[in-house]
Design a protein around this motif. Sequence first.
Motif, PDB file in Angstrom:
ATOM      1  N   ASP A  43       0.836  -1.212   0.000  1.00  0.00           N
ATOM      2  CA  ASP A  43       0.000   0.000   0.000  1.00  0.00           C
ATOM      3  C   ASP A  43       0.863   1.250   0.000  1.00  0.00           C
ATOM      4  O   ASP A  43       1.841   1.327   0.734  1.00  0.00           O
ATOM      5  CB  ASP A  43      -0.891   0.032   1.250  1.00  0.00           C
ATOM      6  CG  ASP A  43      -2.277  -0.526   0.987  1.00  0.00           C
ATOM      7  OD1 ASP A  43      -2.740  -0.448  -0.174  1.00  0.00           O
ATOM      8  OD2 ASP A  43      -2.902  -1.027   1.934  1.00  0.00           O
ATOM      9  N   MET A  44       0.483   2.212  -0.799  1.00  0.00           N
ATOM     10  CA  MET A  44       1.213   3.473  -0.920  1.00  0.00           C
ATOM     11  C   MET A  44       0.441   4.602  -0.232  1.00  0.00           C
ATOM     12  O   MET A  44      -0.766   4.751  -0.433  1.00  0.00           O
ATOM     13  CB  MET A  44       1.376   3.801  -2.408  1.00  0.00           C
ATOM     14  CG  MET A  44       2.122   5.089  -2.711  1.00  0.00           C
ATOM     15  SD  MET A  44       2.092   5.490  -4.506  1.00  0.00           S
ATOM     16  CE  MET A  44       3.355   4.391  -5.127  1.00  0.00           C
ATOM     17  N   LEU A  45       1.124   5.391   0.583  1.00  0.00           N
ATOM     18  CA  LEU A  45       0.523   6.578   1.203  1.00  0.00           C
ATOM     19  C   LEU A  45       1.305   7.801   0.730  1.00  0.00           C
ATOM     20  O   LEU A  45       2.502   7.724   0.506  1.00  0.00           O
ATOM     21  CB  LEU A  45       0.630   6.507   2.733  1.00  0.00           C
ATOM     22  CG  LEU A  45      -0.100   5.389   3.451  1.00  0.00           C
ATOM     23  CD1 LEU A  45       0.108   5.519   4.964  1.00  0.00           C
ATOM     24  CD2 LEU A  45      -1.588   5.406   3.129  1.00  0.00           C
ATOM     25  N   SER A  84       9.695  -1.280   3.519  1.00  0.00           N
ATOM     26  CA  SER A  84       9.211   0.041   3.152  1.00  0.00           C
ATOM     27  C   SER A  84       9.984   0.580   1.958  1.00  0.00           C
ATOM     28  O   SER A  84      11.136   0.227   1.739  1.00  0.00           O
ATOM     29  CB  SER A  84       9.411   1.001   4.331  1.00  0.00           C
ATOM     30  OG  SER A  84      10.784   1.032   4.672  1.00  0.00           O
ATOM     31  N   ALA A  85       9.344   1.426   1.179  1.00  0.00           N
ATOM     32  CA  ALA A  85      10.051   2.229   0.174  1.00  0.00           C
ATOM     33  C   ALA A  85       9.682   3.668   0.503  1.00  0.00           C
ATOM     34  O   ALA A  85       8.520   4.070   0.391  1.00  0.00           O
ATOM     35  CB  ALA A  85       9.612   1.849  -1.236  1.00  0.00           C
ATOM     36  N   LEU A  86      10.671   4.433   0.994  1.00  0.00           N
ATOM     37  CA  LEU A  86      10.407   5.769   1.522  1.00  0.00           C
ATOM     38  C   LEU A  86      10.900   6.828   0.545  1.00  0.00           C
ATOM     39  O   LEU A  86      12.092   6.930   0.272  1.00  0.00           O
ATOM     40  CB  LEU A  86      11.122   5.950   2.873  1.00  0.00           C
ATOM     41  CG  LEU A  86      10.933   4.839   3.906  1.00  0.00           C
ATOM     42  CD1 LEU A  86      11.789   5.108   5.149  1.00  0.00           C
ATOM     43  CD2 LEU A  86       9.465   4.711   4.300  1.00  0.00           C
ATOM     44  N   THR A 127       6.219  10.297   0.024  1.00  0.00           N
ATOM     45  CA  THR A 127       5.520   9.155  -0.563  1.00  0.00           C
ATOM     46  C   THR A 127       6.078   7.883   0.053  1.00  0.00           C
ATOM     47  O   THR A 127       7.257   7.578  -0.103  1.00  0.00           O
ATOM     48  CB  THR A 127       5.731   9.119  -2.089  1.00  0.00           C
ATOM     49  OG1 THR A 127       5.322  10.374  -2.639  1.00  0.00           O
ATOM     50  CG2 THR A 127       4.920   8.009  -2.732  1.00  0.00           C
ATOM     51  N   LEU A 128       5.233   7.174   0.787  1.00  0.00           N
ATOM     52  CA  LEU A 128       5.700   6.010   1.535  1.00  0.00           C
ATOM     53  C   LEU A 128       4.945   4.765   1.083  1.00  0.00           C
ATOM     54  O   LEU A 128       3.717   4.739   1.119  1.00  0.00           O
ATOM     55  CB  LEU A 128       5.463   6.220   3.037  1.00  0.00           C
ATOM     56  CG  LEU A 128       5.889   7.573   3.636  1.00  0.00           C
ATOM     57  CD1 LEU A 128       5.519   7.624   5.123  1.00  0.00           C
ATOM     58  CD2 LEU A 128       7.382   7.821   3.456  1.00  0.00           C
ATOM     59  N   THR A 129       5.680   3.758   0.643  1.00  0.00           N
ATOM     60  CA  THR A 129       5.049   2.498   0.274  1.00  0.00           C
ATOM     61  C   THR A 129       5.494   1.423   1.252  1.00  0.00           C
ATOM     62  O   THR A 129       6.673   1.324   1.565  1.00  0.00           O
ATOM     63  CB  THR A 129       5.432   2.074  -1.156  1.00  0.00           C
ATOM     64  OG1 THR A 129       5.125   3.131  -2.051  1.00  0.00           O
ATOM     65  CG2 THR A 129       4.654   0.831  -1.590  1.00  0.00           C
ATOM     66  N   THR A 131       5.162  -2.832   2.324  1.00  0.00           N
ATOM     67  CA  THR A 131       4.777  -4.177   1.895  1.00  0.00           C
ATOM     68  C   THR A 131       4.817  -5.061   3.128  1.00  0.00           C
ATOM     69  O   THR A 131       5.788  -5.023   3.883  1.00  0.00           O
ATOM     70  CB  THR A 131       5.750  -4.719   0.839  1.00  0.00           C
ATOM     71  OG1 THR A 131       5.733  -3.852  -0.297  1.00  0.00           O
ATOM     72  CG2 THR A 131       5.353  -6.125   0.385  1.00  0.00           C
TER      73      THR A 131
END
Lengths: 309, 309
Positions: A43-45, A84-86, A127-129, A131
């Motif tokens: 999910d991406m926020l 996370s992908a930050l 933008t934070l994704t 998993t």
Amino acid sequence: MSELLRDAGERRLIELVSSYFDCEEEDCAVVEIQGAQILISSDMLHQKTDFPAQMTPYQMGWSLVAVNLSDIAAMGAKPLYFLSALGLPSDFELESFKELISGIESCTSRFGVEVIGGDLDSHDEITLTGTVIGTPGDGKIVRRSGASIGDLVCVTGYLGSAGGGLRLLKEDENLDQTNPLVKALLEPFPRVEEGLILSNSGYVTSMTDISDGLLVSLSDLSRASGISFKIDEEKIPVYSDDLLEFAWSAGGDYELLFTVRREKIDELEELVDFTVIGSVVAKGAGDRLSPLGYDHFRGMRNSDFYASK
Amino acid sequence: MSELLRDAGERRLIELVSSYFDCEEEDCAVVEIQGAQILISSDMLHQKTDFPAQMTPYQMGWSLVAVNLSDIAAMGAKPLYFLSALGLPSDFELESFKELISGIESCTSRFGVEVIGGDLDSHDEITLTGTVIGTPGDGKIVRRSGASIGDLVCVTGYLGSAGGGLRLLKEDENLDQTNPLVKALLEPFPRVEEGLILSNSGYVTSMTDISDGLLVSLSDLSRASGISFKIDEEKIPVYSDDLLEFAWSAGGDYELLFTVRREKIDELEELVDFTVIGSVVAKGAGDRLSPLGYDHFRGMRNSDFYASK
């Protein structure tokens, strides 16, 4: 003139991608690797849609984990690992970065989840994704597709709270964050423990989380199970009646919506706190529920598509 | 004055997060679930840094998969499943969306990977996050930490190509995309098959991919293995000598960098195409290689941090 994403709307885009890749719509993908059953969700926020101005970096980190864990909770599974992908602006403060990391740590350790890595990138808009990877608790998971006519419809917690919190912050931007509605908005609490108990009970026939309002989630269960619902609006649990509109259509609650075999409702009530709000009826015989929740591309909802093969 | 992320630099941020969560720096996280060994990696791409103006939506989708598969290839593992979180502007054209999906489909099916779902979101800047899940091919994976003194240092393919392609497109924005440098930039080809052969051979002692230039990747292997390198610049494979500077420091090549036991080099050459560019020497005895690749936060590099426990 060419058709744009906002003309198509998120519902159609999700259907387009799901059918392209032959994915069912579920809260997580469910796959088998070397005999192990594994659930995965991503999910991406991002700042513009998901982070109110009052949200601290700690709360951003907490929320990133919480919304991802909620997808695992929605299938009654146990979360194990988080990545996370930050994407952060290069003028983001180092202290804020540490707070963000600390928020990720708090929420993962609260639920016994291990952070196993990620990606860091510079990005104009925060933008934070996330998993999350999980497994079935006692070997069971609950899908969206198992509701049967006569089952009772239930929800955990109070609905419309996050939407109410957002309204309060718009009215008073310095509002005390101990207000329960504001806290629900800024530090959503994923129903991981409840989800596991519900799936392990064996009494729950279908489940999803309420991330984009009750209408969207009911619509998702209805489509997957091929049934309709009769909902008693008076029974929807809200802190106050003016939150009902948010309960139906606002995002951010992260409670669980599920259906239960009617004869097992008393036994289940001894295991978990929840509220019965209606029942499952034949397709076409229910209330007219249109999916009026949040669609990002039309200024409304947001959604996942996942294989469950 | 508060310190900002660009003051800290990406290297220090990665170290900060890795130590906070007790993650080693690897290309993928490696975890065990119900006895199954699983590799996972997540990478975020976005318009400003990763998508040149000439890149088509199809190529964006292809690249999203390719850069994620490259992380699995870097450990010599087999990719199985792919998830995406797609952030797209609401005025993105539906036809472009279909092309992007088709690019994801092409690259996943080229490598036998199944798309199992994802998240869709509206985002001002095109922002695409991918997550790939894999398993060891023949039960083996190669880490960054196994290089020994005397091993030979090798790379697949030609380096500096993507950087050269970017320079060509800056000089002539309508350049024919069949140019091999431009193609390397816009449609990177992950070395999945080569990675699997290299790990299955049992002759490869350490490996990573070259996503941010040779210097960064050498620096990563050097730190993880506690050794240094002697590199023969004349042996670095480039299409033309003016690409050497890109080979050292530009991102986007996605070739493999690995070390091999010297006595096995002839046997390995019969299995895979690669070039020997130097050898492993004792820490401190090698060339002075500073990590001068791309750091996003300083206008330079980008990096992953992953557990490998």
